[in-house]
Design an enzyme around this catalytic site. Structure first.
Site, short mmCIF file in Angstrom:
data_model
loop_
_atom_site.label_atom_id
_atom_site.label_comp_id
_atom_site.label_asym_id
_atom_site.label_seq_id
_atom_site.Cartn_x
_atom_site.Cartn_y
_atom_site.Cartn_z
N TYR A 80 0.85 -1.20 0.00
CA TYR A 80 0.00 0.00 0.00
C TYR A 80 0.88 1.24 0.00
O TYR A 80 0.62 2.21 -0.71
CB TYR A 80 -0.90 -0.01 1.24
CG TYR A 80 -1.91 1.11 1.23
CD1 TYR A 80 -3.15 0.95 0.63
CD2 TYR A 80 -1.61 2.34 1.81
CE1 TYR A 80 -4.08 1.97 0.59
CE2 TYR A 80 -2.53 3.38 1.79
CZ TYR A 80 -3.76 3.19 1.18
OH TYR A 80 -4.66 4.20 1.15
N PHE A 132 -8.78 19.28 -24.71
CA PHE A 132 -9.15 17.87 -24.79
C PHE A 132 -10.44 17.71 -23.99
O PHE A 132 -10.64 18.40 -22.98
CB PHE A 132 -8.04 16.94 -24.27
CG PHE A 132 -8.43 15.50 -24.45
CD1 PHE A 132 -8.50 14.96 -25.72
CD2 PHE A 132 -8.80 14.71 -23.38
CE1 PHE A 132 -8.93 13.65 -25.92
CE2 PHE A 132 -9.22 13.40 -23.56
CZ PHE A 132 -9.28 12.87 -24.84
N THR A 133 -11.29 16.78 -24.43
CA THR A 133 -12.65 16.65 -23.86
C THR A 133 -12.68 16.60 -22.33
O THR A 133 -13.38 17.37 -21.69
CB THR A 133 -13.34 15.38 -24.41
OG1 THR A 133 -12.44 14.28 -24.27
CG2 THR A 133 -13.72 15.54 -25.87
N ASP A 223 0.58 18.52 -21.29
CA ASP A 223 -0.13 17.24 -21.33
C ASP A 223 0.70 16.33 -22.24
O ASP A 223 0.72 16.50 -23.46
CB ASP A 223 -1.55 17.43 -21.88
CG ASP A 223 -2.30 16.09 -22.00
OD1 ASP A 223 -1.65 15.03 -21.93
OD2 ASP A 223 -3.53 16.12 -22.19
N LYS A 266 -1.57 5.89 -22.79
CA LYS A 266 -0.93 6.21 -24.06
C LYS A 266 0.59 6.23 -23.88
O LYS A 266 1.31 5.47 -24.51
CB LYS A 266 -1.42 7.56 -24.59
CG LYS A 266 -2.89 7.57 -24.98
CD LYS A 266 -3.30 8.95 -25.47
CE LYS A 266 -4.80 9.07 -25.67
NZ LYS A 266 -5.30 8.51 -26.91
N ARG A 389 -14.98 12.37 -33.92
CA ARG A 389 -14.32 13.50 -33.28
C ARG A 389 -14.83 14.76 -33.96
O ARG A 389 -14.21 15.33 -34.83
CB ARG A 389 -12.79 13.41 -33.40
CG ARG A 389 -12.17 12.25 -32.65
CD ARG A 389 -11.86 12.53 -31.17
NE ARG A 389 -12.97 12.47 -30.26
CZ ARG A 389 -12.82 12.25 -28.93
NH1 ARG A 389 -11.63 12.06 -28.41
NH2 ARG A 389 -13.84 12.23 -28.14
N PHE A 455 -20.91 12.05 -25.95
CA PHE A 455 -20.39 11.17 -27.00
C PHE A 455 -20.06 9.77 -26.47
O PHE A 455 -20.03 8.81 -27.22
CB PHE A 455 -19.14 11.77 -27.66
CG PHE A 455 -17.98 11.98 -26.73
CD1 PHE A 455 -17.89 13.13 -25.97
CD2 PHE A 455 -16.98 11.02 -26.61
CE1 PHE A 455 -16.82 13.31 -25.09
CE2 PHE A 455 -15.91 11.20 -25.75
CZ PHE A 455 -15.84 12.35 -24.98
N1 F0G Z 1 -5.04 14.04 -22.57
C1 F0G Z 1 -5.02 13.58 -23.83
C2 F0G Z 1 -4.25 14.32 -24.86
C3 F0G Z 1 -5.70 12.41 -24.16
O1 F0G Z 1 -5.67 11.98 -25.42
C4 F0G Z 1 -6.41 11.73 -23.16
C5 F0G Z 1 -7.17 10.52 -23.46
C6 F0G Z 1 -6.40 12.24 -21.86
C7 F0G Z 1 -5.70 13.39 -21.60
C8 F0G Z 1 -7.13 11.56 -20.74
O2 F0G Z 1 -6.45 10.40 -20.39
O3 F0G Z 1 -8.02 8.51 -20.93
O4 F0G Z 1 -6.09 8.20 -19.35
O5 F0G Z 1 -8.06 9.54 -18.70
N2 F0G Z 1 -7.49 10.17 -24.61
C9 F0G Z 1 -8.22 8.95 -24.93
C10 F0G Z 1 -8.44 8.85 -26.41
C11 F0G Z 1 -9.47 8.79 -24.17
O6 F0G Z 1 -9.08 7.89 -26.83
O7 F0G Z 1 -7.97 9.69 -27.18
P1 F0G Z 1 -7.20 9.10 -19.81
#
Ligand code: F0G
Length: 482
Positions: A80, A132-133, A223, A266, A389, A455
């Site tokens: 832990y 980013f979303t 990021d 990623k 997208r 989405f």
């Molecule tokens: N920042 C970027 C540039 C991303 O592409 C993503 C995730 C995140 C932050 C968030 O990271 O998914 O680990 O919580 N992109 C995924 C995609 C969801 O399919 O492009 P996460």
């Protein structure tokens, strides 16, 4: 992957790895693909993986692990608090990026949550090259607003600009002047800018942004989720860095920023994420949020096995043969489809190949979601699952009005080290067929529209009956072929 020229004079991607574990795939007949799409409410996020042939939805958490990553997972030290696994990951991050503090989080958006809770106050402005979303959802949920300062060339779909993800520095200066540095939470630069087709920025641009932020006393946040692609593009497209090692480029990028956060789904071919910084003040300000929302400071919601895999995956990200694979496959898709007249976003970026749905389906109004319609049509035609997208990925304003997206794209993501070139060529072929029959594809309308991040789980239906006409044409052209 090295550039290897064939006897014919052409250049094709060549994988510098071999497959040692495989997973069987199924390709359903088109009638069953249509049934699966209907059950999924014309939203590719709601498809079941068993119905998908090539999953090009995302490269998130689905990159293939190496033998070294799998082996490292066996060495994970379950604890832990104070696990040796955490120390190994921490030390690897420090070795590569030169940052001394690491706050772990279970994935990228969790790191965004912590950074937004820490620094976004109601009425603040959070500045970015492009949103980013999930990041935008966190900023707005905390009462902040997002200002995008992407250079205007970034939104040109067809271009030979090597760095379409760059931030407009004069516009940043003007914004600081207008709102005041103390009203800006931070400036966020997104490497391999996701929503504009995985387009990179140059190190020169990052340095300029850094100088501007630091002169005004504003934090610069990177990021780094899609950093691997951006590193590759700096190396191959920015003349000063063509002979620089990837590690040096990574370190110079890190040096320009106060905070780096990442999704290890990623970056690092694993599943997890976190925040790194060398600033003790920032570390102390954010530290308390990790045990509160993620987990104790030495795992942050990640499994120890995944942390071991990320440590090795980060090392592999510094290997040019490894990080070239995605961009070279993507360039192959984009160039082949572009040459066949299919409207693609150029130059090829990272993350995936992006089809310009607005041009592909120029007869479908933006209010009928051409990107979502095209993503559904691609699945019906091929069993390939891409991702919308475009406008569907936007959220409505508080008054209910629907902002139309700057770009309507379908992304065919290329998870690293997963597909073979023949699979990629199959996807290319079916997109070409669909393009030849694009007049058959119509729009979509809502059946069920969620308020937040619609989405991911909203359900739609076709406007009219185009889906059946598409299936009939497929059968007429391909007989009983899958
Ligand atoms: N920042 C970027 C540039 C991303 O592409 C993503 C995730 C995140 C932050 C968030 O990271 O998914 O680990 O919580 N992109 C995924 C995609 C969801 O399919 O492009 P996460």
């Amino acid at each position: 992957m090295p550039k290897v020229t064939y006897f014919s004079g052409e250049t094709f991607p060549l994988e510098m790895h071999k497959v040692r574990i495989i997973q069987k795939l199924t390709l359903l007949p088109i009638e069953e693909r249509l049934r699966a799409m209907e059950e999924a409410g014309y939203n590719t996020f709601l498809l079941q993986n068993k119905d998908v042939f090539l999953d090009m939805l995302t490269d998130s958490g689905v990159n293939a692990m190496s033998d070294r990553q799998q082996a490292a997972m066996l060495l994970a030290d379950d604890a832990y608090a104070g696990s040796a696994t955490f120390t190994r990951l921490h030390d690897k991050l420090t070795e590569i990026f030169g940052k001394t503090y690491f706050l772990p989080a279970h994935q990228g958006r969790a790191a965004e949550h912590i950074l937004c809770r820490g620094y976004v106050k109601p009425g603040d402005t959070a500045v970015t090259n492009y949103h980013f979303t999930t990041w935008k959802a966190h900023v707005t949920a905390l009462g902040g607003s997002v200002v995008e300062l992407l250079k205007k060339e970034g939104l040109e779909t067809v271009s030979d600009n090597p760095f379409k993800g760059e931030l407009d520095v004069p516009a940043l200066n003007a914004l600081i002047e207008k709102v005041g540095a103390d009203k800006i939470s931070y400036v966020r630069m997104e490497a391999g800018t996701n929503l504009i087709a995985g387009q990179p920025f140059s190190l020169a641009n990052l340095r300029e942004v850094s100088a501007t932020c630091h002169a005004a006393g504003i934090k610069l946040v990177l990021d780094a989720s899609l950093l691997a692609d951006n590193l590759h593009f700096i190396k191959t497209r920015e003349p000063e860095y063509q002979s620089a090692p990837i590690r040096q480029i990574a370190r110079e990028m890190a040096d320009a920023c106060d905070i780096i956060y990442f999704s290890a789904r990623k970056l690092g071919f694993g599943r997890g994420g976190g925040i790194i910084t060398s600033d003790e003040g920032i570390y102390r300000e954010l530290r308390g949020l990790v045990p509160m929302y993620e987990g104790f400071l030495t795992y942050g919601g990640m499994s120890v096995r995944e942390m071991e895999a990320i440590t090795v995956g980060l090392d592999e990200t510094m290997d040019e043969d490894m990080i070239n694979q995605g961009p070279q496959f993507i360039a192959h898709i984009v160039k082949t489809l572009d040459a066949a007249g299919v409207p693609m976003v150029t130059p090829p970026g990272g993350l995936g190949a992006h089809v310009n749905a607005m041009a592909f389906l120029d007869h479908v109004p933006q209010t009928q979601y051409p990107s979502a319609a095209l993503a559904s049509a691609i699945f019906i035609a091929s069993g390939v699952r891409g991702m919308e997208r475009g406008t569907l990925s936007e959220q409505r304003e508080p008054d209910g009005t629907e902002p139309l997206a700057d770009m309507e794209l379908v992304r065919l993501a290329v998870p690293r080290r997963v597909f073979t070139l023949s699979q990629v060529n199959y996807a290319i072929d079916r997109v070409m067929w669909l393009h030849a029959n694009r007049h058959l594809v119509g729009g979509l309308e809502w059946e069920e529209e969620p308020e937040l991040l619609r989405f991911f789980y909203g359900r739609l239906r076709p406007v009219g009956d185009w889906q059946h006409q598409l299936v009939a044409k497929f059968r007429a052209d391909f007989g009983d072929s899958l």
